[in-house]
Design a protein around this motif. Sequence first.
Motif, PDB file in Angstrom:
ATOM      1  N   ARG A 298       0.828  -1.211   0.000  1.00  5.33           N
ATOM      2  CA  ARG A 298       0.000   0.000   0.000  1.00  5.33           C
ATOM      3  C   ARG A 298       0.866   1.266   0.000  1.00  5.33           C
ATOM      4  NH1 ARG A 298      -3.090  -3.318   3.494  1.00  5.33           N
ATOM      5  NH2 ARG A 298      -2.084  -2.417   5.338  1.00  5.33           N
ATOM      6  N   ASP A 299       2.065   1.152   0.539  1.00  2.00           N
ATOM      7  CA  ASP A 299       2.988   2.278   0.596  1.00  2.00           C
ATOM      8  C   ASP A 299       4.070   2.057  -0.463  1.00  2.00           C
ATOM      9  OD1 ASP A 299       4.386   4.511   1.355  1.00  2.00           O
ATOM     10  OD2 ASP A 299       5.354   3.560   3.079  1.00  2.00           O
ATOM     11  N   ARG A 300       3.690   2.185  -1.733  1.00  2.00           N
ATOM     12  CA  ARG A 300       4.545   1.725  -2.831  1.00  2.00           C
ATOM     13  C   ARG A 300       5.197   2.839  -3.626  1.00  2.00           C
ATOM     14  NH1 ARG A 300       0.031  -1.087  -6.677  1.00  2.00           N
ATOM     15  NH2 ARG A 300      -0.708  -1.814  -4.647  1.00  2.00           N
ATOM     16  N   VAL A 301       5.067   4.073  -3.173  1.00  2.00           N
ATOM     17  CA  VAL A 301       5.602   5.204  -3.940  1.00  2.00           C
ATOM     18  C   VAL A 301       7.016   5.541  -3.477  1.00  2.00           C
ATOM     19  CG1 VAL A 301       5.318   7.642  -4.497  1.00  2.00           C
ATOM     20  CG2 VAL A 301       3.312   6.134  -4.379  1.00  2.00           C
ATOM     21  N   GLU A 302       7.924   5.713  -4.438  1.00  2.00           N
ATOM     22  CA  GLU A 302       9.288   6.152  -4.155  1.00  2.00           C
ATOM     23  C   GLU A 302       9.628   7.322  -5.081  1.00  2.00           C
ATOM     24  OE1 GLU A 302      13.953   4.675  -4.670  1.00  2.00           O
ATOM     25  OE2 GLU A 302      12.291   3.369  -5.271  1.00  2.00           O
ATOM     26  N   PHE A 303      10.215   8.354  -4.510  1.00  2.00           N
ATOM     27  CA  PHE A 303      10.722   9.468  -5.300  1.00  2.00           C
ATOM     28  C   PHE A 303      12.245   9.410  -5.268  1.00  2.00           C
ATOM     29  CE2 PHE A 303       6.513  11.060  -4.040  1.00  2.00           C
ATOM     30  CZ  PHE A 303       6.017  11.439  -5.287  1.00  2.00           C
ATOM     31  N   GLU A 304      12.834   9.210  -6.434  1.00  2.00           N
ATOM     32  CA  GLU A 304      14.289   9.120  -6.537  1.00  2.00           C
ATOM     33  C   GLU A 304      14.864  10.498  -6.852  1.00  2.00           C
ATOM     34  OE1 GLU A 304      17.727   7.219  -9.452  1.00  2.00           O
ATOM     35  OE2 GLU A 304      15.598   6.773  -9.803  1.00  2.00           O
ATOM     36  N   PRO A 305      15.753  11.020  -6.009  1.00  5.31           N
ATOM     37  CA  PRO A 305      16.351  12.328  -6.300  1.00  5.31           C
ATOM     38  C   PRO A 305      17.090  12.310  -7.638  1.00  5.31           C
ATOM     39  CG  PRO A 305      16.798  11.648  -4.042  1.00  5.31           C
ATOM     40  CD  PRO A 305      16.201  10.458  -4.729  1.00  5.31           C
ATOM     41  N   ALA A 306      16.992  13.392  -8.383  1.00  7.02           N
ATOM     42  CA  ALA A 306      17.645  13.509  -9.688  1.00  7.02           C
ATOM     43  C   ALA A 306      18.388  14.827  -9.812  1.00  7.02           C
ATOM     44  CB  ALA A 306      16.621  13.358 -10.802  1.00  7.02           C
ATOM     45  N   GLY A 307      19.128  15.184  -8.763  1.00  6.33           N
ATOM     46  CA  GLY A 307      19.929  16.397  -8.801  1.00  6.33           C
ATOM     47  C   GLY A 307      19.067  17.635  -8.955  1.00  6.33           C
ATOM     48  N   PRO A 308      19.395  18.463  -9.919  1.00  8.52           N
ATOM     49  CA  PRO A 308      18.634  19.717 -10.086  1.00  8.52           C
ATOM     50  C   PRO A 308      17.288  19.514 -10.777  1.00  8.52           C
ATOM     51  CG  PRO A 308      20.329  19.552 -11.775  1.00  8.52           C
ATOM     52  CD  PRO A 308      20.529  18.372 -10.859  1.00  8.52           C
ATOM     53  N   GLU A 383      -6.184   0.429  -7.442  1.00  8.91           N
ATOM     54  CA  GLU A 383      -6.811   1.665  -6.998  1.00  8.91           C
ATOM     55  C   GLU A 383      -5.943   2.861  -7.392  1.00  8.91           C
ATOM     56  OE1 GLU A 383      -7.277   1.296  -2.836  1.00  8.91           O
ATOM     57  OE2 GLU A 383      -8.957  -0.111  -2.948  1.00  8.91           O
ATOM     58  N   ARG A 384      -6.542   4.015  -7.319  1.00  4.49           N
ATOM     59  CA  ARG A 384      -5.813   5.261  -7.581  1.00  4.49           C
ATOM     60  C   ARG A 384      -4.609   5.358  -6.645  1.00  4.49           C
ATOM     61  NH1 ARG A 384      -5.978   9.600  -4.302  1.00  4.49           N
ATOM     62  NH2 ARG A 384      -5.374  11.652  -5.132  1.00  4.49           N
ATOM     63  N   LEU A 399      -6.735   1.724 -12.199  1.00  3.80           N
ATOM     64  CA  LEU A 399      -6.585   0.856 -13.371  1.00  3.80           C
ATOM     65  C   LEU A 399      -7.638  -0.234 -13.334  1.00  3.80           C
ATOM     66  CD1 LEU A 399      -2.693   0.367 -13.285  1.00  3.80           C
ATOM     67  CD2 LEU A 399      -3.997   2.027 -14.630  1.00  3.80           C
ATOM     68  N   ASP A 400      -8.288  -0.473 -14.461  1.00  3.69           N
ATOM     69  CA  ASP A 400      -9.275  -1.539 -14.565  1.00  3.69           C
ATOM     70  C   ASP A 400      -8.608  -2.815 -15.079  1.00  3.69           C
ATOM     71  OD1 ASP A 400     -11.404   0.090 -13.762  1.00  3.69           O
ATOM     72  OD2 ASP A 400     -11.711   0.829 -15.811  1.00  3.69           O
TER      73      ASP A 400
END
Length: 477
Positions: A298-308, A383-384, A399-400
Amino acid sequence: MTTLVFVHGWSVTHTSTYGDLPARLQQRAAAEGLPLRIADLWLSEYVSFDDAVTMADLVRGFDRALRELHLHDAQFACITHSTGGPLVREWLRAQRERPAIHSTIRLSHLVMLAPANFGSALAQLGKSSVSRLQAWFQGIEPGRRILDWLELGSTESLSLNLDHIHGDDPADAGQFLFVLTGDRPDRAMYDHINSYTGEDGSDGVVRIAAANLNARHAVLSKGRAENPDTLSLNVRRAPRSAFKLIAGAAHSGERHGIMAAATTPTIDAILRCLRVFDRNSYAELCDAFAVENAARDRDRVEFEPAGPFPPRLHIHDPCSLLLVRLTDETDEPLTDARFLLQAGTPSNPDWMPQGFMLDRQAHSHARHVIALFLNHAVLAGSERIGDPRNSRKTLRAALDAHRPYGALIQPVDLEGLVHHAIAQTHPADDLLDLLGPHETTVLDVVMPRKVHEGVFRLIRSLAPRDFRHPEPGPTIP
């Protein structure tokens, strides 16, 4: 518990690979009253970087090394990393099948960290000319025979895993198997030449589904008599195994590696495994791990830093590994047949949901064996996904599912005295039912072989007769 043996993975050349894990585990065990002394810890040194060494050779070496420990209670527990997991499982199978040759030392707990139980997509690349050249400069060989075992869909790995799927439950005999694996790659170790090292759904080396022992074996074969070119589905599920995702852990590396980093979540999970003492406590841990895995999903979001630049978005969807073997009813490989997934009613390959296929890899030697890496969340519907930084922002709309899912098999030899015909799954069978999130399914597709009576005839005419161009005639039932 009196003895704990650590077994490393492929291509390791130094015991520093274990990091602080043995020492930290001993300290935590002592603090929590688990009887584990430093004198009870043994670190393996085995050679996988020699091209002549096979998995069977390592099994013999492991068995001999265990005998030389002279264990007073003839019992031990084992913690493995990567290829070490399949190695110890191969030893367990050899111990069962050839008891007169192998020791009777009993393994009570097998805790596998990021095990390549079904292999790794990287194994093919490890055998490439570039990898062999790099190994040569380092003064070692790539370990080709071990990499052969590790290739997705190899005969050796499938043999071991199908034995497990169809075999007895080890827990019933007081032998407990555990899989702990990281849920994402270490972005700092990404190889820009090889995208597999940053593949979502893996720890950077081993796909989550390929580590998990909760697998299935499915067979698609000729079934219902009304249509001989419709294939029916039969499925067998493996005994339940304890499986846990370690959030934030990767395959290797001192910072995030599931073994070398020896983080608190990894140590906690290992100790929970070692505290299992009977069938009921094992089942309770399986249940607890399943609940924790669901929370992670359920906690599946990751934001990978990409410098600037804006951070890269990763949505860690549950994925499935489908290992397809295409043969006919005489066990002849169908190397040029096409295997297409299709969706809807009537089924259509064009109706498969966008993004369902993450990777496709054919076996380098057996071209009739194909590994399909699939996004289970896309297939099953999702789900969203909202932005954890702003709940009103949508990162991905709902997604269906496009169920039911089926398969279409298109051989190349559609005519002749002996040939195969286009076949598909029965409309009542939904292939999503054989795919589990974070799990592997071995799918054997057994095609009917069309043999026409023209291959062998008896005639009464004694006059010379040329039959270089025989009429095929009807198929033999």
